[in-house]
Design an enzyme around this catalytic site. Structure first.
Site, PDB file in Angstrom:
ATOM      1  N   GLU A   1      -2.801  11.774   3.328  1.00 20.59           N
ATOM      2  CA  GLU A   1      -3.753  11.572   4.422  1.00 20.59           C
ATOM      3  C   GLU A   1      -3.691  12.807   5.315  1.00 20.59           C
ATOM      4  OE1 GLU A   1      -4.277   7.161   5.774  1.00 20.59           O
ATOM      5  OE2 GLU A   1      -2.134   7.548   5.645  1.00 20.59           O
TER       6      GLU A   1
ATOM      7  N   GLU B   1       0.853  -1.196   0.000  1.00 20.08           N
ATOM      8  CA  GLU B   1       0.000   0.000   0.000  1.00 20.08           C
ATOM      9  C   GLU B   1       0.886   1.243   0.000  1.00 20.08           C
ATOM     10  OE1 GLU B   1      -2.811   0.232   3.210  1.00 20.08           O
ATOM     11  OE2 GLU B   1      -2.691   2.411   3.211  1.00 20.08           O
TER      12      GLU B   1
END
Length: 572
Positions: free
Chosen positions: A455, A450
């Site tokens: 974020e 990932e």
């Protein structure tokens, strides 16, 4: 933002951890006797000079009383031409008070294309001696964040190494990977819920996300071993071991003509684990790692056991993916210029239901992703119940949107970027990220890998995060870094461009064109575990509500909230 992210993710968010993992192998040490000061008196250039009193040449003149000083802006750089290709082992920076808080040491064969061999966002100033590993004719310090309102200033910029050597192998082009796909054997193998079918073959498949381990019921003992049959007699020149945390403190590399009588060609009682590249010299058809002392209470486990040399009966492995072109070209994009209320292009995007991880509180509804009519995709979070849904505490009380390119577009390496405006409010969690495409065909997270590009937590919109997750480092142990805007402004005040520049050497994250974090493949393998990011990935956009990391929304959140995406582009 992962679909299977574990609780405790917030541990990743400490900048100290991020810098430690990328630079922990770069300990401060003196140059070895074999290393030479290569930079003194060589041709040097810089992005700027404060004035004629502080030229670039002053940083390589050997005079501790003269210095180079740059203009008062970011980024800035100073580079030295060593005159010939060299193996770089150490860089010494003697900073004036105006030092670099965030900077890279980079090498280049031509002074144009640069490869980072050291990166930090918490530079300390003073005298910094950096043990590095790289090759090139040109070496530069590339500063991206000043520690003061002034520029960058170095009393001395010293590069150590050896001229004319490009790596540990005298002729790396002549060596072949002999162990790929060849039959293996072991003293025992693990096969349970913690390590499914962890057979010897997993160490020889050139898949960094699969591994061999000794049996959890009979194999957590000394000695233990794993061997490979090369198919014919070979000259063994190099062995690469990528260890799981269950590694060998004491072991031998042995060769054999018949798989019965063994001769050691390497021995240690101070094994370090992680990635070990061993230059050896031996002849045999069989090669084995023979462990005599475990470093942990567990057994022995290897993600990769590679044997390099000549001869044998090698099986040609699949080719590795090519690096992006230089300069790269646009290969995929979505500009989100549709009429207000239209859904994302179904030829490019799939509505993603998510998997309900991290105790999140939203239900992903396709109605919550639509064009806003102003050239943006709006992902909207609303406070509304969804009958029949299940969230922690009962029926989901919030809806939001999540889309991905899985099954539509995947790619390996390149520059992927998005221009995004994030929302502000407790409990909100906007994200722009990628998942390994083999997740869609059954490989579970985090074995697929990932790559998180953006974020932000709505409760702290002054901080953004970029992180990677793999089997050996995931959840709270992911490799990542927080960063802020140079002015300390809120990310929610305006659009910003987040990008990941991804190739075979690692990932360089940028924000509005400014490097904010660099992850080196070599350094991660040497300090954290295998690198699982050399295969196709797909893109995900979403706005989560609640969960272990952002915490719950509250009365101050003020729904509805929107994450706006101006565009997503991929260059290769």
């Amino acid at each position: 933002m992962p679909s299977l992210r574990s609780p405790g993710r917030r541990v990743v968010l400490m900048i100290a951890a991020a810098v430690t993992l990328v630079t922990s192998s770069l300990a401060v040490m003196p140059a070895s006797a074999a290393d030479t000061l290569l930079s003194q008196g060589k041709t040097v250039t810089a992005s700027s000079a404060e004035n004629v009193a502080f030229p670039a040449s002053a940083a390589v003149d050997g005079d501790a009383g003269t210095r180079w000083s740059s203009a008062f802006a970011d980024p800035q750089w100073i580079q030295v031409d060593l005159g010939a290709t060299a193996t770089i082992t150490q860089v010494s920076l003697k900073w004036e008070t105006a030092y670099g808080r965030a900077f890279e040491i980079q090498t280049s064969p031509n002074g144009t294309t640069w490869t980072p061999i050291y990166s930090t966002t918490t530079g300390t100033g003073g005298d910094q001696t950096l043990a590095v590993n790289g090759s090139g004719r040109y070496v530069r310090m590339y500063g991206t964040q000043r520690s003061t309102q002034y520029g960058y200033s170095l009393w001395e910029f010293q590069v150590y190494g050896t001229i004319g050597s490009t790596g540990p192998d005298p002729d790396p082009g002549a060596l072949k990977l002999l162990s790929y796909g060849r039959p293996g054997a072991a003293s025992s193998s693990q096969h349970d819920g913690n390590c499914w079918e962890c057979t010897p073959a997993r160490a020889f498949d050139r898949d960094p996300a699969s591994r061999w381990a000794t049996s959890s019921t009979t194999g957590w003992v000394d000695p233990a071993w794993i061997s490979v049959d090369l198919g014919a007699t070979a000259q063994i020149k190099k062995v690469v071991l990528q260890w799981d945390p269950a590694y060998a403190k004491a072991f031998e590399i042995q060769v054999s003509a018949n798989g019965t009588t063994w001769t050691p060609i390497y021995s240690t009682t101070t094994g370090t684990g992680f990635k070990q590249t061993l230059n050896v010299d031996g002849t045999g058809r069989y090669v084995r790692m023979y462990g005599t002392q475990r470093a942990t209470p567990y057994g022995y486990s290897l993600w990769e056991f590679q044997v390099w040399g000549t001869g044998g009966a090698p099986i040609t492995p699949p080719p590795l993916p090519p690096d992006p072109a230089n300069p790269p070209r646009l290969v995929w994009s979505d500009e989100f210029n549709g009429a207000a209320g239209t859904r994302p292009d179904a030829a490019k995007w799939t509505q993603d239901p998510g998997t309900g991880p991290n105790n999140e509180l939203e239900y992903y509804n396709p109605n919550n992703t639509a064009m806003d009519g102003n050239g943006n995709l709006a992902i909207t979070a609303r406070q509304e119940a969804t009958p029949g849904s299940a969230c922690p505490g009962g029926t989901c009380q919030y809806t939001s949107g999540r889309i991905n390119t899985g099954g539509k577009f995947t790619f390996t390496y390149g520059r992927v970027e998005a221009r995004v405006k994030v929302p502000k409010g407790n409990g909100l969690w906007p994200a722009f990220w990628m998942m390994g495409a083999d997740f869609l065909t059954g490989r579970p997270w985090p074995y697929n890998g990932e790559i998180d590009i953006l974020e932000v937590l709505g409760k702290d919109v002054k901080t953004a995060y970029s992180t990677v997750h793999a089997p050996a480092y995931n959840g709270g142990g992911g490799v990542g870094s927080p960063y802020t805007l140079p002015t300390g402004a809120d990310f929610s005040d305006d659009f910003h461009v987040w990008a990941a520049n991804w190739d075979s050497k690692g990932i360089v994250y940028t924000l509005d064109g400014r490097t904010v974090f660099t992850i080196s493949k070599d350094q991660v393998e040497a300090t954290r575990g295998p690198w699982v990011f050399d295969h196709p990935f797909y893109i995900i956009l979403n706005l989560a509500v609640g969960g272990d990391w952002p915490g719950p929304p509250d009365a101050s959140t003020g729904f509805p909230k929107q994450m706006l995406v101006d565009y997503v582009r991929v260059y290769q």
